[in-house]
Motif scaffolding. Structure first.
Motif, PDB file in Angstrom:
ATOM      1  N   PRO A 152      26.670  67.322  60.722  1.00 23.10           N
ATOM      2  CA  PRO A 152      26.820  66.502  61.932  1.00 23.10           C
ATOM      3  C   PRO A 152      27.157  65.055  61.595  1.00 23.10           C
ATOM      4  O   PRO A 152      26.586  64.474  60.677  1.00 23.10           O
ATOM      5  N   LYS A 153      28.087  64.510  62.318  1.00 22.60           N
ATOM      6  CA  LYS A 153      28.444  63.099  62.151  1.00 22.60           C
ATOM      7  C   LYS A 153      27.778  62.237  63.209  1.00 22.60           C
ATOM      8  O   LYS A 153      27.630  61.043  63.043  1.00 22.60           O
ATOM      9  N   LEU A 154      27.379  62.867  64.334  1.00 20.75           N
ATOM     10  CA  LEU A 154      26.736  62.125  65.411  1.00 20.75           C
ATOM     11  C   LEU A 154      25.684  63.013  66.074  1.00 20.75           C
ATOM     12  O   LEU A 154      25.990  64.123  66.487  1.00 20.75           O
ATOM     13  N   ILE A 155      24.455  62.500  66.141  1.00 16.70           N
ATOM     14  CA  ILE A 155      23.344  63.224  66.748  1.00 16.70           C
ATOM     15  C   ILE A 155      22.848  62.430  67.953  1.00 16.70           C
ATOM     16  O   ILE A 155      22.568  61.242  67.836  1.00 16.70           O
ATOM     17  N   VAL A 156      22.744  63.095  69.089  1.00 15.91           N
ATOM     18  CA  VAL A 156      22.209  62.479  70.305  1.00 15.91           C
ATOM     19  C   VAL A 156      20.770  62.955  70.459  1.00 15.91           C
ATOM     20  O   VAL A 156      20.479  64.149  70.299  1.00 15.91           O
TER      21      VAL A 156
ATOM     22  N   ARG B 187      19.511  60.414  58.662  1.00 17.37           N
ATOM     23  CA  ARG B 187      19.436  59.758  57.352  1.00 17.37           C
ATOM     24  C   ARG B 187      19.926  60.709  56.253  1.00 17.37           C
ATOM     25  O   ARG B 187      20.752  60.335  55.428  1.00 17.37           O
ATOM     26  N   ARG B 188      19.435  61.951  56.274  1.00 14.47           N
ATOM     27  CA  ARG B 188      19.822  62.910  55.229  1.00 14.47           C
ATOM     28  C   ARG B 188      21.298  63.279  55.302  1.00 14.47           C
ATOM     29  O   ARG B 188      21.942  63.473  54.274  1.00 14.47           O
ATOM     30  N   GLN B 189      21.836  63.371  56.516  1.00 10.54           N
ATOM     31  CA  GLN B 189      23.228  63.787  56.709  1.00 10.54           C
ATOM     32  C   GLN B 189      24.197  62.607  56.766  1.00 10.54           C
ATOM     33  O   GLN B 189      25.391  62.803  56.887  1.00 10.54           O
ATOM     34  N   ARG B 190      23.642  61.388  56.749  1.00 10.67           N
ATOM     35  CA  ARG B 190      24.445  60.170  56.907  1.00 10.67           C
ATOM     36  C   ARG B 190      25.207  60.206  58.235  1.00 10.67           C
ATOM     37  O   ARG B 190      26.388  59.891  58.307  1.00 10.67           O
TER      38      ARG B 190
ATOM     39  N   GLU C 105      15.670  53.318  55.679  1.00 12.67           N
ATOM     40  CA  GLU C 105      16.106  54.471  56.457  1.00 12.67           C
ATOM     41  C   GLU C 105      17.610  54.734  56.362  1.00 12.67           C
ATOM     42  O   GLU C 105      18.040  55.863  56.432  1.00 12.67           O
ATOM     43  N   HIS C 106      18.408  53.696  56.264  1.00  7.07           N
ATOM     44  CA  HIS C 106      19.866  53.837  56.167  1.00  7.07           C
ATOM     45  C   HIS C 106      20.443  54.680  57.310  1.00  7.07           C
ATOM     46  O   HIS C 106      21.217  55.589  57.084  1.00  7.07           O
ATOM     47  N   VAL C 107      20.013  54.381  58.504  1.00  3.16           N
ATOM     48  CA  VAL C 107      20.497  55.117  59.671  1.00  3.16           C
ATOM     49  C   VAL C 107      21.235  54.149  60.586  1.00  3.16           C
ATOM     50  O   VAL C 107      20.706  53.112  60.968  1.00  3.16           O
ATOM     51  N   THR C 108      22.451  54.500  60.936  1.00  3.79           N
ATOM     52  CA  THR C 108      23.203  53.749  61.931  1.00  3.79           C
ATOM     53  C   THR C 108      22.834  54.334  63.286  1.00  3.79           C
ATOM     54  O   THR C 108      22.903  55.545  63.479  1.00  3.79           O
ATOM     55  N   TRP C 109      22.422  53.468  64.208  1.00  2.00           N
ATOM     56  CA  TRP C 109      21.970  53.963  65.497  1.00  2.00           C
ATOM     57  C   TRP C 109      22.412  53.033  66.621  1.00  2.00           C
ATOM     58  O   TRP C 109      22.759  51.894  66.400  1.00  2.00           O
ATOM     59  N   GLU C 110      22.369  53.596  67.819  1.00  3.42           N
ATOM     60  CA  GLU C 110      22.571  52.794  69.026  1.00  3.42           C
ATOM     61  C   GLU C 110      21.703  53.374  70.129  1.00  3.42           C
ATOM     62  O   GLU C 110      21.254  54.510  70.036  1.00  3.42           O
ATOM     63  N   PHE C 111      21.465  52.566  71.145  1.00  3.66           N
ATOM     64  CA  PHE C 111      20.618  52.959  72.267  1.00  3.66           C
ATOM     65  C   PHE C 111      21.446  52.881  73.538  1.00  3.66           C
ATOM     66  O   PHE C 111      22.127  51.891  73.776  1.00  3.66           O
ATOM     67  N   ARG C 112      21.389  53.941  74.340  1.00  4.90           N
ATOM     68  CA  ARG C 112      22.116  53.969  75.612  1.00  4.90           C
ATOM     69  C   ARG C 112      21.170  54.372  76.730  1.00  4.90           C
ATOM     70  O   ARG C 112      20.219  55.109  76.503  1.00  4.90           O
ATOM     71  N   THR C 113      21.491  53.898  77.913  1.00  2.00           N
ATOM     72  CA  THR C 113      20.725  54.310  79.091  1.00  2.00           C
ATOM     73  C   THR C 113      21.672  54.958  80.085  1.00  2.00           C
ATOM     74  O   THR C 113      22.880  54.717  80.082  1.00  2.00           O
ATOM     75  N   PHE C 114      21.105  55.792  80.922  1.00  2.00           N
ATOM     76  CA  PHE C 114      21.861  56.551  81.908  1.00  2.00           C
ATOM     77  C   PHE C 114      20.940  56.752  83.090  1.00  2.00           C
ATOM     78  O   PHE C 114      19.736  56.867  82.917  1.00  2.00           O
TER      79      PHE C 114
END
Length: 149
Positions: free
Chosen positions: A11-15, A36-39, A88-97
């Motif tokens: 996976p390249k993107l996890i929601v 983190r494990r899958q980058r 952690e080396h995790v790229t993340w973002e936060f979204r609201t809906f």
């Protein structure tokens, strides 16, 4: 050959759905570990649910309380990220809906072409009648859905 393919090389993107419940925080922790494990990129999504009465009354109070809840969640996420720092080396973002949680998570996953969705188990009794967010996402059949207890 297609221009886009799901599931290539992990996976390249996890929601992940986050609503402040204990199970959603466990889901976020699980998803962060996977990312983190899958980058992978991690997208945390808070969906402000609106009841039927909310549409009839159209009260600004509901909007304000949902915004406050989102702000509180974002503050907790940032505190966690700062506590663990760069380890952690995790790229993340936060979204609201705003709206139905399953619909909101599906919309974000579709928009971003997510490879996977992670949610916590439902803690509401009504979901036994109407179906949990996880079951509704699985029935859509567009992504692998992981349910964290």
């Amino acid at each position: 050959m297609t221009g886009f393919e799901y599931g290539v090389d992990g996976p390249k993107l996890i929601v992940v759905g986050l609503d402040g419940s204990d199970s959603s925080w466990r889901a976020a922790a699980y998803a962060a570990g996977s990312a983190r494990r899958q980058r992978s990129k991690l997208v945390l999504v808070y969906v402000q649910t609106l009841g039927a009465g909310a549409f009839a009354q159209a009260s600004g109070v509901l909007y304000d309380s949902g915004t406050q809840a989102a702000d509180n969640l974002l503050g907790e996420i940032k505190a966690h990220v700062l506590r663990f720092g760069e380890q952690e080396h995790v790229t993340w973002e936060f979204r609201t809906f705003r709206g139905d949680p399953a619909t909101g998570l599906a919309a974000v996953a579709d928009e971003l072409r997510a490879d996977a969705i992670v949610v916590g188990t439902s803690e509401r009794a009504g979901h036994r009648i109407f179906g949990s967010v996880a079951v509704r996402l699985v029935k859509l059949g567009r992504w692998p859905v992981t349910v964290v207890p």
